[in-house]
Design an enzyme around this catalytic site. Structure first.
Site, mmCIF file in Angstrom:
data_model
loop_
_atom_site.group_PDB
_atom_site.id
_atom_site.type_symbol
_atom_site.label_atom_id
_atom_site.label_comp_id
_atom_site.label_asym_id
_atom_site.label_seq_id
_atom_site.Cartn_x
_atom_site.Cartn_y
_atom_site.Cartn_z
ATOM 1 N N ARG A 71 0.689 -1.237 0.118
ATOM 2 C CA ARG A 71 0.186 0.013 -0.122
ATOM 3 C C ARG A 71 0.472 1.296 0.203
ATOM 4 O O ARG A 71 1.530 1.298 0.618
ATOM 5 C CB ARG A 71 -1.258 -0.030 0.988
ATOM 6 C CG ARG A 71 -2.330 -0.910 0.845
ATOM 7 C CD ARG A 71 -3.088 -0.461 0.020
ATOM 8 N NE ARG A 71 -3.994 -1.364 0.044
ATOM 9 C CZ ARG A 71 -4.629 -2.056 -0.389
ATOM 10 N NH1 ARG A 71 -3.335 -2.933 -1.433
ATOM 11 N NH2 ARG A 71 -5.615 -3.209 -1.008
ATOM 12 N N GLU A 101 -3.636 7.458 -5.558
ATOM 13 C CA GLU A 101 -3.795 6.948 -6.744
ATOM 14 C C GLU A 101 -5.002 7.579 -7.275
ATOM 15 O O GLU A 101 -6.594 7.200 -7.020
ATOM 16 C CB GLU A 101 -3.812 5.602 -6.607
ATOM 17 C CG GLU A 101 -2.822 4.957 -6.056
ATOM 18 C CD GLU A 101 -2.824 3.118 -5.207
ATOM 19 O OE1 GLU A 101 -1.737 2.504 -5.231
ATOM 20 O OE2 GLU A 101 -3.873 2.507 -5.843
ATOM 21 N N HIS A 106 -1.284 0.620 -9.242
ATOM 22 C CA HIS A 106 -1.646 -0.531 -8.417
ATOM 23 C C HIS A 106 -2.767 -1.592 -9.793
ATOM 24 O O HIS A 106 -4.584 -1.738 -9.768
ATOM 25 C CB HIS A 106 -2.605 0.772 -7.840
ATOM 26 C CG HIS A 106 -3.271 -0.876 -7.161
ATOM 27 N ND1 HIS A 106 -3.881 -0.274 -5.797
ATOM 28 C CD2 HIS A 106 -2.910 -2.368 -6.572
ATOM 29 C CE1 HIS A 106 -3.501 -0.986 -4.515
ATOM 30 N NE2 HIS A 106 -3.307 -2.264 -5.117
#
Length: 326
Positions: free
Chosen positions: A242, A271, A290
């Site tokens: 993370r 993000e 991601h």
């Protein structure tokens, strides 16, 4: 018949919601309603919904939404991380929470190794030179670092961390790991991993440091100025956990000053990053959006697990992957 299927709330199909390739799995078992349609008449639809299926953190189970769902039995999250969920609050409403562990491990471990290799061997830089219309010769400065025989430090030796270790064994890497709990001797010997009780020792010795921890209060900001200063100036930091596990301001400073060689990140905070964020302009940073679990096979496995959890909750059965507060 469709009328007999349980109603579930999802964010959307396409966009940032469920990929079109997996909607067939959901429709086999559920009557789907997207958030946008639900919000047009929550009084009508709310009592019908028995499960909420979250993808990319949406729909967000906020109190204002949950209060409209009196029949809700489960919030089924697509993915392992549940740091975006207030599990105690959701449970207090009589609603269970589930995630999808295990099925994401291979794809995420693959991504960690892909980032490690791409950064070490300057794959992106080489591609840009190769396709540049101005390129007439390959600069000798395009020189990477050796992966085979190097030292890998894994922070977080759970399912995914162990998969990373299995892959790195094929590169004849020396494997160190730091974890809350030491793995069994059999696990260590199977991949040739050595336990570092102190994180500092791992940081001092590793050529590549891979972060594979869950985001908790203890791991938030785990890698900051002090930790980066302990790493080798030739070391690379890889993060597939993370974004908040790393102090990004400290990382920018370390990359600019040469405290570490490079960073390869599949996760950031937020993000995506603001377009003027300094990480985006550094030449020694590789960032992906991601996408650690983004393979067709993996997302289908995730959705199947979400379905299993939701169906179990609707039927009053034990959930295969219930998240319980400790």
């Amino acid at each position: 018949m469709a009328e007999d299927k349980p109603w579930v709330l999802i964010s959307e199909v396409g966009g940032e919601g469920f990929h079109e390739d997996v909607v067939d799995i959901l429709k086999q078992h559920f009557h789907l309603i997207c958030l946008k349609e639900f919000l047009k008449n929550p009084v009508l639809h709310g009592p019908k919904i028995q499960a909420m299926l979250m993808w990319n953190c949406s729909p967000a189970p906020e109190p204002s939404l949950l209060s409209c769902l009196p029949s809700l039995k489960v919030v089924a999250n697509g993915g392992v991380g549940i740091d975006h969920l207030d599990v105690p609050y959701i449970n207090s409403l009589g609603v269970k929470v589930a995630n999808t562990p295990g099925v994401v491990s291979d794809a995420t471990a693959d991504m960690a190794m892909a980032l490690l290799l791409a950064s070490a061997r300057m794959i992106v830089e080489g591609h840009l030179i190769s396709v540049d219309s101005k390129t007439t010769q390959v600069p000798q400065s395009l020189m990477g670092v050796e992966v085979t025989g190097s030292t890998l430090g894994i922070i977080g030796m759970g399912h995914i961390g162990y998969k990373v270790a299995q892959r790195s064994k094929g590169f004849n890497m020396r494997i160190l790991y730091h974890n809350r709990n030491r793995r069994s001797v059999e696990d260590e010997q199977a991949v040739g991993a050595s336990y570092c009780e102190k994180l500092d020792d791992l940081l001092n010795e590793s050529d590549f440091v891979v972060l594979v921890v869950n985001l908790t209060p203890e791991t938030t900001g785990l890698i900051s100025h002090r930790e980066l200063s302990l790493m080798k100036p030739t070391a690379t930091l890889i993060n597939v956990s993370r974004g908040l596990v790393v102090d990004q301001d400290a990382l920018v400073k370390a990359l600019k000053s040469g405290t570490i060689r490079a960073a390869a990140l599949d996760v950031t905070h937020p993000e995506p990053l603001p377009r003027d964020h300094p990480l985006l302009s550094l030449p020694n940073v590789l960032i992906t959006p991601h996408t650690g679990t983004n393979t067709h096979a993996t997302i289908r496995k995730m959705v199947h697990l979400m379905v299993d959890n939701a169906l179990a909750a609707v039927k009053g059965l034990p959930l295969p992957n219930e998240v319980k507060t400790k």
